[in-house]
Design a protein around this motif. Structure first.
Motif, short mmCIF file in Angstrom:
data_model
loop_
_atom_site.label_atom_id
_atom_site.label_comp_id
_atom_site.label_asym_id
_atom_site.label_seq_id
_atom_site.Cartn_x
_atom_site.Cartn_y
_atom_site.Cartn_z
N LYS A 98 -10.30 -6.62 -22.50
CA LYS A 98 -10.44 -6.99 -21.08
C LYS A 98 -10.92 -5.83 -20.23
N SER A 99 -10.45 -4.61 -20.53
CA SER A 99 -10.84 -3.52 -19.64
C SER A 99 -12.32 -3.19 -19.84
N LYS A 100 -12.83 -3.38 -21.05
CA LYS A 100 -14.27 -3.19 -21.28
C LYS A 100 -15.06 -4.26 -20.52
N THR A 101 -14.58 -5.50 -20.59
CA THR A 101 -15.25 -6.58 -19.86
C THR A 101 -15.28 -6.26 -18.37
N ILE B 265 -20.76 -13.39 -8.96
CA ILE B 265 -20.76 -13.56 -10.41
C ILE B 265 -19.39 -14.07 -10.86
N ILE B 266 -19.40 -15.10 -11.69
CA ILE B 266 -18.16 -15.60 -12.28
C ILE B 266 -18.21 -15.31 -13.77
N VAL B 267 -17.22 -14.59 -14.26
CA VAL B 267 -17.13 -14.33 -15.69
C VAL B 267 -16.06 -15.27 -16.23
N ASN B 268 -16.49 -16.34 -16.87
CA ASN B 268 -15.55 -17.37 -17.32
C ASN B 268 -15.13 -17.12 -18.77
N LYS B 269 -14.11 -17.84 -19.17
CA LYS B 269 -13.54 -17.76 -20.54
C LYS B 269 -12.97 -16.37 -20.80
N ILE B 270 -12.42 -15.78 -19.74
CA ILE B 270 -11.92 -14.40 -19.84
C ILE B 270 -10.81 -14.30 -20.89
N GLU B 271 -10.13 -15.43 -21.15
CA GLU B 271 -9.05 -15.37 -22.16
C GLU B 271 -9.61 -15.07 -23.55
N LEU B 272 -10.92 -15.26 -23.75
CA LEU B 272 -11.52 -14.97 -25.06
C LEU B 272 -11.89 -13.50 -25.24
N SER B 273 -11.77 -12.73 -24.17
CA SER B 273 -12.15 -11.32 -24.27
C SER B 273 -11.14 -10.56 -25.13
N THR B 274 -11.65 -9.82 -26.12
CA THR B 274 -10.75 -9.04 -26.97
C THR B 274 -10.52 -7.66 -26.37
N ASP C 239 -17.75 -3.58 -17.52
CA ASP C 239 -19.13 -4.04 -17.56
C ASP C 239 -19.61 -4.54 -16.20
N PHE C 240 -18.69 -4.95 -15.36
CA PHE C 240 -19.09 -5.54 -14.07
C PHE C 240 -18.81 -4.63 -12.88
N LEU C 241 -18.25 -3.43 -13.16
CA LEU C 241 -17.93 -2.50 -12.07
C LEU C 241 -19.16 -2.17 -11.24
N ASN C 242 -20.28 -1.94 -11.95
CA ASN C 242 -21.49 -1.56 -11.24
C ASN C 242 -21.94 -2.67 -10.28
N TYR C 243 -21.83 -3.92 -10.74
CA TYR C 243 -22.21 -5.03 -9.86
C TYR C 243 -21.31 -5.06 -8.63
N GLN C 244 -20.02 -4.80 -8.86
CA GLN C 244 -19.09 -4.80 -7.73
C GLN C 244 -19.44 -3.68 -6.75
N SER C 245 -19.78 -2.50 -7.30
CA SER C 245 -20.08 -1.41 -6.37
C SER C 245 -21.40 -1.64 -5.65
N LEU C 246 -22.26 -2.49 -6.21
CA LEU C 246 -23.47 -2.85 -5.48
C LEU C 246 -23.20 -3.91 -4.40
N GLY C 247 -21.97 -4.41 -4.39
CA GLY C 247 -21.60 -5.35 -3.34
C GLY C 247 -21.56 -6.80 -3.78
N TYR C 248 -21.74 -7.04 -5.07
CA TYR C 248 -21.65 -8.42 -5.56
C TYR C 248 -20.20 -8.76 -5.86
#
Ligand SMILES: Nc1nc2c(ncn2[C@@H]2O[C@H](COP(=O)(O)OP(=O)(O)OP(=O)(O)O)[C@@H](O)[C@H]2O)c(=O)[nH]1
Ligand SMILES: [Mg+2]
Ligand SMILES: [Zn+2]
Length: 319
Positions: free
Chosen positions: A156-159, A145-154, A162-171
């Motif tokens: 960042k730690s919430k963003t 998964i690529i989360v692009n335009k990260i500079e627009l995130s108000t 949001d993807f921690l679960n995907y990482q722990s699933l191995g993505y």
């Protein structure tokens, strides 16, 4: 809504007219063959009945397909013959290592890695992400998964959360900004010598990313609509681009809806890695993990071991 007889008839008519046109183009090319010599090539892109085929020296030919050899797509390894006009005719498609399909329609072949691109704007949605992951699990292709335009995130730690679960699933998850050139170097190192396809909604920056990864490439990119925040479907064809140091990047047109109509309930269920691991522990072999007694998935959900967003996606997709 089922199609009416008239609609079906019209679709069939359009279909047979298309085939007739393709056959005519193929016959014309057959009559103009330069010699019988066959060359090896790779399909760079397909548009309608035609395709661009690249030979081993990097020369690209406009090409049609010989009748009845099947539908070739970007990434296909093919044999082709040249015509007198420096066009070509594809005469055979090599067996594929992998096939990427969307609703039963073949999109690309011989891919090693899928990348789902999402963005802060248009903002990512978990269910859409999960649909892509299910598709990938069922194609037996690795997906990141690529989360692009990260500079627009108000936030960042919430963003990132949001993807921690995907990482722990191995993505594999990469937070990038093409615009601010954030984390691109590290990402680029992951891409050598393989064939990667970039998928996702219109406007998330797939073409922009490929432009920034391949110097001198100038793919068309487009503003997202300021009103709807949606992309404008700038890329229209699935097309391969070569990385000079090795490897291929495939750009694909953004899709607004990503349906999984062609998958069975069993395939959807097994598209959730974390359910797959538990299925044997459910009381019923064919447990749907909805309201069956002694369901290991529901127990894990209640214990907070399964992410509620994922479970909600599952229910929505099955519905
Ligand atoms: N703010 C910001 N904008 C970006 C970033 N990356 C790309 N964009 C912009 O997002 C818009 C859409 O980019 P594209 O590359 O055309 O998006 P796409 O995913 O290829 O869209 P389709 O071809 O329609 O599927 C363009 O205006 C880009 O300049 C980024 O990191 N930050
Ligand atoms: Mg694009
Ligand atoms: Zn169950």
């Amino acid at each position: 809504m089922p199609l009416t007889r008239k609609q079906k008839w019209r679709i069939n008519k359009v279909q047979s007219e298309k085939i007739a046109r393709a056959d005519k183009a193929a016959l014309k090319a057959e009559s103009e063959l330069d010699d019988e010599k066959e060359y090896q090539g790779i399909v760079i892109t397909r548009y309608g009945q035609r395709q661009l085929v690249e030979d081993e020296n990097g020369i690209v030919f406009q090409s049609v397909s010989r009748q009845n050899i099947g539908f070739s797509v970007a990434g296909d390894k093919v044999l082709f013959q040249k015509t007198k006009h420096d066009d070509a005719i594809v005469t055979a498609i090599y067996p594929r290592d992998s096939e990427l399909k969307r609703q039963d329609k073949l999109i690309a072949a011989n891919i090693d890695q899928l990348w789902l691109v999402v963005a802060i704007e248009p903002h990512y949605e978990f269910e859409l992400i999960d649909r892509y992951l299910i598709m990938a699990e069922n194609s037996n292709l690795p997906i990141g998964i690529i989360v692009n335009k990260i500079e627009l995130s108000t936030n960042k730690s919430k963003t990132e959360d949001d993807f921690l679960n995907y990482q722990s699933l191995g993505y594999d998850v990469h937070f990038l900004s093409v615009k601010k050139q954030i984390n691109l170097g590290f990402f680029k190192e992951q891409l050598v010598n393989k064939s990667h396809i970039f998928l996702g909604q219109s406007g998330v920056g797939k073409s922009s990313l490929i432009n920034s990864l391949i110097p001198d490439l100038q793919l068309r990119v487009n503003e997202i609509s300021s009103k709807s925040k949606l992309g404008k479907h700038t890329t229209t064809n699935t097309t391969i681009y070569h990385i000079p140091s090795g490897g291929d990047l495939i750009d694909s047109p953004g899709v607004r809806e990503f349906q999984l109509d062609s998958l069975t309930e069993l395939e959807i269920k097994s598209g959730f890695k974390e359910f797959r691991a538990l299925s044997d522990a459910c009381r019923f072999r064919d447990c749907r993990h909805i309201n069956e007694p002694n369901c290991a998935v529901k127990v894990s959900l209640d214990q907070g071991k399964i992410n509620p967003n994922r479970y909600q996606s599952y229910l929505n997709i099955l519905a």
